[in-house]
Design a protein around this motif. Structure first.
Motif, short mmCIF file in Angstrom:
data_model
loop_
_atom_site.label_atom_id
_atom_site.label_comp_id
_atom_site.label_asym_id
_atom_site.label_seq_id
_atom_site.Cartn_x
_atom_site.Cartn_y
_atom_site.Cartn_z
N PHE A 1 0.83 -1.21 0.00
CA PHE A 1 0.00 0.00 0.00
C PHE A 1 0.87 1.26 0.00
O PHE A 1 0.54 2.26 -0.64
N ARG A 2 1.97 1.21 0.72
CA ARG A 2 2.87 2.37 0.78
C ARG A 2 3.43 2.70 -0.60
O ARG A 2 3.26 3.82 -1.10
N ASP A 3 4.11 1.75 -1.21
CA ASP A 3 4.71 1.98 -2.53
C ASP A 3 3.64 2.37 -3.55
O ASP A 3 3.80 3.35 -4.29
N GLY A 4 2.57 1.58 -3.58
CA GLY A 4 1.53 1.80 -4.57
C GLY A 4 0.90 3.17 -4.47
O GLY A 4 0.59 3.81 -5.50
N SER A 5 0.72 3.65 -3.25
CA SER A 5 0.09 4.97 -3.06
C SER A 5 1.01 6.08 -3.55
O SER A 5 0.57 7.03 -4.21
N PHE A 6 2.30 5.99 -3.24
CA PHE A 6 3.24 6.99 -3.76
C PHE A 6 3.34 6.91 -5.29
O PHE A 6 3.42 7.94 -5.97
N MET B 1 1.92 9.06 -10.75
CA MET B 1 1.31 8.82 -12.07
C MET B 1 0.19 9.82 -12.33
O MET B 1 0.09 10.39 -13.44
N ALA B 2 -0.64 10.07 -11.34
CA ALA B 2 -1.73 11.04 -11.52
C ALA B 2 -1.16 12.42 -11.80
O ALA B 2 -1.62 13.14 -12.70
N ARG B 3 -0.15 12.80 -11.03
CA ARG B 3 0.45 14.13 -11.21
C ARG B 3 1.10 14.27 -12.58
O ARG B 3 1.12 15.36 -13.17
N ALA B 4 1.62 13.17 -13.10
CA ALA B 4 2.27 13.18 -14.42
C ALA B 4 1.26 13.09 -15.56
O ALA B 4 1.64 13.03 -16.73
N GLY C 1 -2.63 5.23 5.58
CA GLY C 1 -2.68 6.69 5.63
C GLY C 1 -2.23 7.30 4.32
O GLY C 1 -2.83 8.24 3.80
N THR C 2 -1.15 6.73 3.75
CA THR C 2 -0.65 7.23 2.46
C THR C 2 -1.69 7.04 1.37
O THR C 2 -1.85 7.90 0.49
N PHE C 3 -2.43 5.94 1.43
CA PHE C 3 -3.49 5.69 0.45
C PHE C 3 -4.56 6.78 0.53
O PHE C 3 -4.98 7.33 -0.49
N SER D 1 11.16 4.11 -6.71
CA SER D 1 12.26 5.00 -7.12
C SER D 1 11.84 5.85 -8.32
O SER D 1 12.08 7.06 -8.37
N HIS D 2 11.20 5.20 -9.29
CA HIS D 2 10.76 5.93 -10.49
C HIS D 2 9.68 6.96 -10.16
O HIS D 2 9.66 8.06 -10.70
N ALA D 3 8.78 6.60 -9.23
CA ALA D 3 7.72 7.53 -8.84
C ALA D 3 8.30 8.79 -8.22
O ALA D 3 7.92 9.92 -8.59
N ASN D 4 9.24 8.63 -7.30
CA ASN D 4 9.80 9.81 -6.64
C ASN D 4 10.66 10.62 -7.58
O ASN D 4 10.71 11.86 -7.48
N TYR D 5 11.32 9.96 -8.52
CA TYR D 5 12.08 10.68 -9.54
C TYR D 5 11.14 11.51 -10.41
O TYR D 5 11.43 12.68 -10.72
#
Length: 347
Positions: free
Chosen positions: A36-41, A46-49, A114-116, A332-336
């Motif tokens: 859930f943590r990774d997926g939410s970030f 993805m939405a922001r991009a 919470g991140t979700f 890693s790709h999401a945060n980049y």
């Protein structure tokens, strides 16, 4: 020259299952699941991009999983608080189809939910929020019930502690639920606890067990925006991270980390660079971006880079146990991607 922005999007798209879950890493022995943590970030990035279809597919997956855990949540809500331990908490990771795993992974973690909630409030369409209002409400009640119960931290260690970055995730989720439901939650109480119990010498500390600094403490400002970037607690925490965990573009998790020897983490480096960008320190942010891109190869970005190791004797031990460091790691790709969007450049 490789377009790192587009390649990151491709890697994330390629590793989103038909069910909507994002696999943590497609070719690492322990990471063939959805956290859930990774997926939410990842979904937030993805939405922001501009890839809202991918993000919404994950949000729907998450709501399905929560729906299937509803009976367990209701049992916990009815249970006596002092009898609940991390063993009773909802799992942090699931099979890609949303089913429960059947292993002994340290699953009792609270931050992912919470991140979700933070991600869905920020990026999910209103109709999806309306459809899942009851689940958002029960999940917020769950987080209110368990926020101060010791659990594994975001690095899946130290289950006896209450961890600051876990509480940031929960506070961000409860604040998001408050906006969606127009109903008061306890996010301010959680933040008051952090400032009262998890601060030392003007900065944030890792947990109730440790006065050390942890790079995930930046989440209080970026991305969760619970503190402004110029808040003294954040400024002092970043100074401690720079002194103890930052080396030539790369950021360690914490000073005693020995996982694969304790290398430098791409996702944490990107978040520190986002902090610099939002603080107007663009030279520092661009230096980190350059470091991240220097570690981008045909497979993508790794979880961590085995340089300036904290304990080099542990590196071969982990190689022998689990194989090469995870690459690509979708988080890693999401945060980049988030860093590139903050810097205003996609190439």
């Amino acid at each position: 020259m490789m377009n790192f922005f587009e390649r990151s999007l491709q890697i994330i798209h390629a590793n989103q299952s038909k069910h909507g879950a994002y696999v943590a890493s497609p070719n690492f022995s322990q990471y063939g699941y959805c956290w859930f943590r990774d997926g939410s970030f990842i979904s937030a990035a993805m939405a922001r991009a501009g890839n809202k279809k991918s993000a919404n597919k994950f949000f729907r997956w998450g709501f399905r999983v929560i729906s299937e855990q509803k009976a367990q949540i209701e049992r916990l809500l009815a249970a006596s608080h002092e009898l609940i331990t991390h063993k009773d908490l909802l799992p942090t990771r699931y099979n890609l189809d949303g089913s429960l795993t059947s292993d002994d992974w340290p699953n009792g973690q609270s931050d992912g939910y919470g991140t979700f909630l933070w991600a869905v409030e920020k990026y999910a369409p209103q109709d999806l929020l309306n459809e899942n209002r009851e689940l958002i409400e029960i999940l917020s009640k769950y987080l209110i019930k368990v926020w101060n119960i010791p659990c594994y931290d975001v690095w899946e260690e130290n289950p006896e502690g209450i961890h600051t970055s876990t509480l940031f995730s929960i506070a961000a989720g409860l604040r998001a639920a408050e906006k969606i439901l127009d109903k008061e939650t306890e996010w301010i109480e959680v933040m008051s606890f952090i400032e009262r119990e998890l601060s030392k010498d003007g900065r944030l500390k890792k947990s109730s067990l440790s006065d050390d600094v942890d790079a995930s403490l930046i989440w209080g400002a970026v991305p969760f925006e619970l503190f402004p970037v110029d808040h003294p607690a954040i400024v002092n925490t970043v100074k401690a991270i720079e002194e103890k965990l930052y080396i030539n573009g790369g950021v360690k998790r914490f000073s005693t980390d020995t996982y694969f020897g304790g290398g430098s983490w791409i996702l944490l480096s990107a978040t520190l660079a986002q902090y610099y960008t939002r603080s107007g320190e663009f030279e520092k942010a661009r230096a980190i971006r350059k470091w991240i891109e220097s570690h981008f190869d045909s497979k993508g970005l790794p979880e961590q880079v085995p340089e300036h190791l904290i304990d080099s004797s542990k590196y071969p031990e982990w190689l022998g146990r689990w194989g090469e460091i995870a690459r690509p790691l979708l988080w890693s790709h999401a945060n980049y991607l988030e860093l590139l969007l903050d810097l205003g450049g996609k190439s």
